[in-house]
Structure formats: C-alpha cells, structure tokens
Design a protein around this motif. Structure first.
Motif: not given
Length: 161
Positions: A43-56, A94-106
């Motif tokens: 990924f580029y640029p460097r800034s990403v935000h990760l969110t962890w959830t366990e059973n929502c 367990l789910t990890c959601k990744v938010q990067h720039e203006a991309q939709p979260p994956i």
C-alpha cells in the motif's frame, strides 16, 4: 501507470495511491492460545488505520507493528492478536478492517472453533469438506476394483492352462 519503484518515497501530495491487500494467518504458540496475524501489504501512502473486532465487538490490545517501507517504495504492516481458545464457547469470529486513504474499507476474517481444537479456518477457505472426502473414497474404491479385476483375470487364465 508508473511502476511502484517510481513512487516518490515520502510524497503523497503527488496523488499516487496503491490500495492494500489483506491476508490472515494463525499459529498456535500453546494449546490455549492462537496467534492471529493480519498482514496489510503493498500500500501507498503510509497511513492506514486498523480496527479489530471479535464477534462484532471492537477489541483493543492487538499489537500493531510499524509499517515497513519496501525497496519499491510501498509499505507492509503486520498486526498480531493473541486469542485464548481454552475458555467455554463455540466459535469466535475475528475480523480486521483496514482503512486506507480514500479507498473503501477492506477486511479479512477468521473463524476460531473451540470444538475443532487445532483447526482454524479463514472465512471463504475450502477445508476438507464432504465433497472432497467422497471424491477420495471414490478414487480408492476404483483402485480396489481395478486391482481385484486384475487378480481374478490372472487366476482364471492360470487355471485354464
């Protein structure tokens, strides 16, 4: 499109974005713990935000390693979470959601099943399901039938001499 090596090392103002890919893996450091690792790659640029959830439910305490810049100018990040699987309960998602720039979260998810101790299956993966077992049984049955027909043919020809 420019090759990744042409991405400026620290200049996101140029407008280049490379969306990340996310993979999930697990290991069992002990019989009670499972280490779940999410790898955010390329990924580029460097800034990403990760969110962890366990059973929502949002969880904290996951170790988020610092992102590393590859030789081609893009980044990789790993995040680790230890899960106790010895307690009562059936499945943990367990789910990890990744938010990067203006991309939709994956996101990437993993199901941990206490009943099937030692078998943890990423969502969407194909494990040894019933159709695979039926196929293996069919192949073994065919092999036995073929061997039996050769034996019977040999015995019949041997007796007719």
């Amino acid at each position: 499109m420019l090759p990744f090596s042409a991405i400026p090392a620290a200049d996101s103002a140029a407008g280049f974005t490379v969306p990340p890919t996310v993979t999930v893996s697990q290991s069992s450091p002990s019989s009670d713990l499972v280490a779940v690792t999410y790898r955010v790659q390329r990924f580029y640029p460097r800034s990403v935000h990760l969110t962890w959830t366990e059973n929502c439910h949002m969880i904290k305490g996951a170790e988020q390693l610092t992102s590393k810049q590859n030789s081609d100018g893009i980044y990789t990040l790993e995040s680790l979470h230890l899960v106790n699987v010895s307690g009562p309960g059936s499945e943990q998602v367990l789910t990890c959601k990744v938010q990067h720039e203006a991309q939709p979260p994956i996101q990437a998810s993993l199901i941990l099943s206490v009943e099937a101790h030692g078998t943890y299956k990423p969502i969407g993966s194909s494990g040894p399901e019933m159709p695979a077992l039926i196929f293996v049984a069919f192949l073994l049955g065919f092999k036995v039938l073929l061997a039996m027909s050769f034996i019977v043919t040999y015995i019949c020809r041997w007796r007719s001499r």
